[in-house]
Design an enzyme around this catalytic site. Structure first.
Site, PDB file in Angstrom:
ATOM      1  N   SER A   1       0.846  -1.565  -0.003  1.00  0.00           N
ATOM      2  CA  SER A   1      -0.156   0.419  -0.083  1.00  0.00           C
ATOM      3  C   SER A   1       0.348   1.310   0.222  1.00  0.00           C
ATOM      4  CB  SER A   1      -0.959  -0.236   1.247  1.00  0.00           C
ATOM      5  OG  SER A   1      -1.487   1.112   1.281  1.00  0.00           O
TER       6      SER A   1
ATOM      7  N   TYR B   1      -1.413  -0.833  10.924  1.00  0.00           N
ATOM      8  CA  TYR B   1      -2.051  -1.278   9.307  1.00  0.00           C
ATOM      9  C   TYR B   1      -0.172  -0.569   8.289  1.00  0.00           C
ATOM     10  CZ  TYR B   1      -4.204  -1.007   4.145  1.00  0.00           C
ATOM     11  OH  TYR B   1      -4.074  -1.475   3.248  1.00  0.00           O
TER      12      TYR B   1
ATOM     13  N   LYS C   1       1.794  -2.969   6.567  1.00  0.00           N
ATOM     14  CA  LYS C   1       2.365  -3.043   5.258  1.00  0.00           C
ATOM     15  C   LYS C   1       4.002  -2.960   4.509  1.00  0.00           C
ATOM     16  CE  LYS C   1      -1.768  -3.820   3.208  1.00  0.00           C
ATOM     17  NZ  LYS C   1      -1.443  -5.351   2.751  1.00  0.00           N
TER      18      LYS C   1
END
Ligand SMILES: NC(=O)c1ccc[n+]([C@@H]2O[C@H](COP(=O)([O-])OP(=O)(O)OC[C@H]3O[C@@H](n4cnc5c(N)ncnc54)[C@H](O)[C@@H]3O)[C@@H](O)[C@H]2O)c1
Length: 275
Positions: free
Chosen positions: A146, A160, A164
């Site tokens: 991402s 998160y 990533k």
């Protein structure tokens, strides 16, 4: 470098294939004549995507997988090889998101995010790489990270973003390690995509505790989004070209400026340490 025709009659496995970017990757790859294994924890969703592909004349197979479970990944690999004999492309795309400040997020949020986003990738590598090593010819792994892996200020998404960043580091390591086996690795870094990612907790297992509150709701990300099919188009073009990283960004935002600002901070800290 491949030509688009080289994908014809090869087999791709796409995890997270029931929705969003994964479903779009499955559709895009099938337009190049690839057989596609649509693998997802959402079995009904995987069946639905598979039926739609088959109605358009594609070869597709739905398989339920929980990427956080090594045995489930092993079953996926066995099923794909039994059905098609070989797998040339694995898209490790299944992923989940929670928004939430690091200090206020229960450790179970981290355990769940990392079980899918990081351990899920490792489980896939362990299931597929030995089998792919035994094959000849073109073989490729594409891992969905991402833009969040590169943002200097990952407000509300620190956990998160950490998962990533792990996908970036693992992919870079894999690319180097698998080069001598002839297996290529591409990192896919989408921006904000109009998918169901904000409703990730629909698949959160009970063992990771109650669902976290989602401050931005569970609908489609409203601004600056890129459509999944456009992400998939750029991703497949990038893997055909053998790119190490493919960014698929929406129209808005200042991602590049933010990355440059972060690297200036890093650069200044390095310079300061060598004074
Ligand atoms: N949507 C975005 O803005 C965005 C941006 C950058 C990267 N990504 C990444 O793209 C990938 C795909 O997300 P999306 O945006 O299409 O979201 P999505 O929620 O629409 O699709 C994700 C899919 O993964 C599946 N999944 C979740 N947990 C699983 C598990 N344990 N095993 C197997 N399948 C599982 C879900 O059932 C779902 O079908 C994720 O890795 C996500 O982190 C998304």
């Amino acid at each position: 470098m491949l030509t688009p025709g080289d994908l014809k009659d090869r087999t791709a496995v796409v995890t997270g294939g029931a929705s969003g970017i994964g479903a779009a990757l499955a559709a895009e790859l099938s337009t190049y004549g690839m057989a596609v294994v649509v693998a997802d924890i959402d079995e009904q969703g995987a069946q639905r995507v598979t039926s739609e592909l088959q109605e358009r004349g594609a070869t597709a197979l739905a398989v339920r997988v929980d990427t956080s479970d090594a045995a489930s990944l092993e079953h996926l690999a066995e099923t794909a090889y039994a059905a098609f004999g070989s797998v040339e492309l694995v898209c490790n795309n299944a992923g989940v998101l929670t928004f939430g400040d690091v200090a206020d997020s229960p450790v179970d949020d981290w355990r769940w995010l990392s079980s899918v986003n990081v351990e899920g990738l490792l489980n896939s590598v362990h299931a597929f790489v030995p089998r792919m090593r035994a094959q000849q010819g073109w073989r490729h792994i594409m891992n969905t990270s991402s833009t969040h892996a590169f943002l200097p200020d990952p407000g509300h998404t620190g956990l998160y973003s950490a998962t990533k960043q792990a996908v970036v580091a693992i992919s870079r390591g894999l690319r180097q390690e698998l080069a001598s086996d002839g297996i290529d690795v591409t990192l896919l870094c989408p921006g904000q995509v109009a998918s169901r990612i904000l409703d990730s907790q629909r698949s959160r297992p009970d063992r990771f505790g109650p669902r976290a509150a989602e401050p931005f709701g569970t609908g489609v990300i409203p601004i600056g989004t890129i459509e999944p099919h456009e992400v998939a188009r750029q991703a497949v073009a990038g893997l055909i070209a053998g790119e190490e990283i493919v960014f698929a960004l929406g129209g808005g935002g200042n991602f590049r400026e933010q990355v440059e600002q972060w690297w200036r901070t890093v650069d200044q800290a390095i310079l300061a340490s060598t004074d």
